[in-house]
Motif scaffolding. Structure first.
Motif, short mmCIF file in Angstrom:
data_model
loop_
_atom_site.label_atom_id
_atom_site.label_comp_id
_atom_site.label_asym_id
_atom_site.label_seq_id
_atom_site.Cartn_x
_atom_site.Cartn_y
_atom_site.Cartn_z
N VAL B 254 0.79 -1.10 -0.16
CA VAL B 254 0.03 0.12 -0.10
C VAL B 254 0.96 1.15 0.18
N ASP B 255 0.40 2.28 -0.82
CA ASP B 255 1.28 3.55 -0.81
C ASP B 255 0.24 4.50 -1.10
N ASP B 256 -0.49 5.32 -0.42
CA ASP B 256 -1.56 6.11 -0.57
C ASP B 256 -2.33 5.46 -1.60
N GLY B 257 -2.93 4.42 -1.18
CA GLY B 257 -3.86 3.42 -2.22
C GLY B 257 -3.16 2.08 -2.15
N ILE B 258 -4.31 1.32 -2.71
CA ILE B 258 -3.79 -0.16 -2.59
C ILE B 258 -2.92 -0.45 -3.77
N LEU B 259 -1.69 -0.98 -3.90
CA LEU B 259 -0.80 -1.31 -5.01
C LEU B 259 -1.34 -2.11 -5.94
N VAL B 260 -1.51 -1.81 -7.12
CA VAL B 260 -2.10 -3.04 -8.03
C VAL B 260 -1.21 -3.05 -9.36
N ASP B 261 -1.24 -4.15 -10.06
CA ASP B 261 -0.51 -4.30 -11.27
C ASP B 261 -1.36 -3.99 -12.65
N GLY B 262 -0.87 -4.32 -13.84
CA GLY B 262 -1.81 -4.15 -14.91
C GLY B 262 -3.10 -4.86 -15.03
N LYS B 263 -3.38 -5.68 -14.03
CA LYS B 263 -4.63 -6.49 -14.34
C LYS B 263 -5.35 -6.20 -12.75
N CYS B 264 -4.82 -5.10 -12.11
CA CYS B 264 -5.60 -4.72 -10.78
C CYS B 264 -5.40 -5.58 -9.77
N ARG B 265 -4.39 -6.78 -10.04
CA ARG B 265 -4.11 -7.39 -8.76
C ARG B 265 -3.02 -6.81 -7.76
N THR B 266 -3.45 -7.12 -6.42
CA THR B 266 -2.37 -6.58 -5.64
C THR B 266 -1.54 -7.28 -5.12
N SER B 267 -0.86 -7.34 -4.39
CA SER B 267 0.65 -8.09 -3.78
C SER B 267 0.02 -9.75 -3.39
N GLU B 302 -13.91 -3.36 -15.03
CA GLU B 302 -13.84 -4.25 -16.25
C GLU B 302 -12.62 -5.04 -16.38
N ILE B 303 -11.47 -4.36 -16.07
CA ILE B 303 -10.33 -5.03 -16.17
C ILE B 303 -10.26 -6.09 -15.11
N ALA B 304 -10.42 -5.73 -13.99
CA ALA B 304 -10.67 -6.67 -12.77
C ALA B 304 -11.43 -7.84 -13.01
N ALA B 305 -12.58 -7.44 -13.45
CA ALA B 305 -13.65 -8.74 -13.71
C ALA B 305 -12.96 -9.63 -14.62
N ALA B 306 -12.72 -9.14 -15.51
CA ALA B 306 -11.99 -9.97 -16.55
C ALA B 306 -10.81 -11.14 -16.20
N ALA B 314 -8.40 -5.91 -21.08
CA ALA B 314 -7.87 -4.89 -21.73
C ALA B 314 -6.86 -4.23 -20.70
N SER B 315 -6.14 -3.26 -21.51
CA SER B 315 -5.36 -2.55 -20.80
C SER B 315 -5.87 -1.23 -20.22
N PHE B 316 -5.19 -0.64 -19.27
CA PHE B 316 -5.63 0.63 -18.76
C PHE B 316 -5.88 1.59 -19.84
N PRO B 317 -6.99 2.53 -19.92
CA PRO B 317 -7.26 3.36 -20.90
C PRO B 317 -6.57 4.66 -20.52
N PRO B 318 -6.25 5.53 -21.30
CA PRO B 318 -5.69 6.73 -21.08
C PRO B 318 -6.92 7.49 -20.12
N PRO B 319 -6.26 8.35 -19.01
CA PRO B 319 -7.29 8.90 -18.21
C PRO B 319 -8.34 9.90 -18.85
#
Lengths: 113, 408
Positions: B254-267, B302-306, B314-319
């Protein structure tokens, strides 16, 4: 509920742009949007139920109108939401074409909604 | 590498990301047992309208649902409202609820969101002081937005300015107290901050910059410089803090938020995190961010559900982001903090596009009342298009004609 639905002239069918809607203000904040898909015409409430967007500025895909704000969709034939994030349906109005003019049966009572 | 589909999914949270994830999981796996444990007292609803459409009319409009309520009635769906989760026992794979009971999980989604910052020196028990985040807060504020009332808004960010605009539109006297030197400093560049500031000032909103709050007591906001503002309502809109404690206490990164990878997975490989509570590497911006947007909540859901179902997300879209103030609908896509920008007018008042560049490459678009062009520009930003800056400011030249061929 008291409704005053009258056949209201919306526009000339030639005024409807090819890929978006024609917006007609109906007093106050209400407006309707007219669309053409092939030889069929649809008139729906202009304001998206998800946000304060004008559906007349949206994008037509088949019989669906995509809201330009967040990409949600409605079926022009039924007003039902067709894609997230739209959840509440939009009002749709019966239409008829006469002498190149598009009419819609619209509630013109001023009940503030 | 894909994971095997789970036998069940458990969601902690009940906001935008939680609702969207629930609906998507149900759509992709009609028989999957899904449990959502939410501390909110109602089903997931949208927050953006709370500071906009919900405040507009004479009566407060309830915020729209994130997804149709029928989604939560499907077979295998369980929702527990008004229930806080106290802890994650990840070795045992279970969550501990506030009543002391425990729920086993197989795959866990943390969508705990964020909570609004408060000022310790503010008397938040005073009914005139409203920390703005939930539907209940909007409902408390709504009746106070009218002529004869002085609304003091602490915070000149997106929420603060939206509320200021709505309050001013409804005839209240409005003062915005901003500690920094411009409005929406985290959302837009200096030129757009100035544009919005002009809009507010033209409508009579008073904005105090470089102003710090020393106290809030008895309906008076005391500023650091000694001035006092008598208010009928004080709105605190000073940002949010990620609800990441539950993850930190469980030993997740965690670092000002739960750290996740490109698939929204935590540690922890069985635990995912999304939305306001998650911190991730934004591939478009090239840096770590914790996004506080509706768009991010949906995209990550959507990313996490998949990913949770063992698929390839899919990959993260632009903000992207939007704000609506005084009838101006501002839409933003990409990196809109970039100051190097070209204005493309439309001819209509208060309707324009601001194109943000990195050299010749379009990296961001800020559009005012210009939704159709926004869609075209967003696509170009996503594709990394190079545009001819010399002609793109000419509204008679179609955007497509401004594109420069990429080198092979």
């Amino acid at each position: 509920m008291d409704t005053n639905r009258t056949w209201t002239r919306v526009c000339e069918i030639d005024e409807i742009p090819e890929d978006m809607g024609f917006k007609l203000e109906i007093g106050g904040r209400d407006a309707v949007a007219a669309f053409r898909v092939g030889d069929e015409f649809f008139v729906v409430a202009d304001r998206c139920t998800h946000g304060a967007a004008s559906l007349a500025e949206g994008f037509i895909e088949g019989f669906e109108i995509e809201c330009p704000f967040h990409g949600g969709k409605f079926d022009l034939r039924t007003g039902e939401p067709a894609a997230f994030p739209c959840v509440q349906p939009i009002a749709v109005f019966p239409t008829r074409v006469e002498d190149g003019q598009l009419y819609a049966l619209i509630d013109t009572s001023d009940d503030g909604h | 590498m894909t994971a095997t589909p789970p036998e069940s999914v458990t969601i902690v949270g009940g906001g935008q990301a939680a609702g969207r994830a629930f609906a998507l999981l149900r759509q992709m796996a009609s028989d999957l047992p899904i449990t959502m444990v939410s501390a909110e007292d109602r089903l997931p609803y949208e927050r953006p309208p709370l500071s906009k459409e919900c405040l507009e009319a004479e009566a407060m409009a309830p915020p729209p649902a994130v997804v149709p309520p029928e989604v939560f009635d499907t077979p295998g769906s369980e929702v527990r409202l008004g229930t806080s989760v106290l802890a994650i026992e990840h070795a045992e794979k279970r969550i501990v609820l506030e009543d002391g009971s425990a729920l086993s999980y197989e795959r866990l989604l943390l969508a705990t969101g964020a909570r609004p910052r408060t000022l310790p020196l503010a008397d938040i028990d005073d009914p005139r002081v409203i920390t703005f985040r939930r539907a209940e807060d909007a409902a408390r504020l709504h009746p106070l937005l009218g002529p004869g009332n002085h609304i003091v808004i602490v915070g000149g960010g997106a929420i603060g300015t939206e509320i200021a605009a709505m309050a001013a539109t409804k005839g209240a006297r409005v003062t915005v107290v901003e500690a920094g030197n411009r409005l929406l400093a985290r959302c837009m560049n200096k030129r757009m901050s100035s544009y919005l500031q002009s809009l507010h000032e033209a409508k009579g909103v008073r904005i105090l910059f470089g102003a710090g709050v020393a106290s809030i007591a008895d309906g008076t906001v005391g500023l650091v410089d000694g001035a006092g503002l008598d208010a009928d309502a004080v709105v605190l809109a000073i940002g949010v803090v990620a609800n990441d404690e539950i993850a930190a206490n469980a030993g997740l990164a965690v670092d000002d938020g739960i750290l996740v990878d490109g698939k929204c997975r935590t540690s922890d490989p069985d635990i995912y995190a999304v939305g306001d509570a998650a911190r991730f590497h934004d591939p478009f911006l090239g840096r770590q961010v914790r996004a506080e947007t509706w768009a991010n909540a949906n995209a990550q859901a959507e990313i996490a559900a998949a990913a949770m179902l063992g698929g390839e997300p899919a990959s993260f879209p632009p903000p992207s982001f939007w704000t609506t103030q005084f009838g101006i609908h501002l839409q933003m896509y990409g990196d809109v903090l970039v100051e190097d920008a070209v204005l493309r007018a439309t001819g209509a008042e208060d309707s324009f596009s601001l194109l943000h560049f990195d050299g010749e490459r379009l990296v961001g678009a800020t559009c005012a009342n210009n939704p159709r062009e926004f869609r075209a520009l967003s696509r170009m930003v996503g594709e990394g298009r190079r545009l001819d800056r010399g002609v793109v400011d000419d509204p008679t030249v179609a955007l497509n004609a401004c594109m420069m061929d990429d080198a092979a």
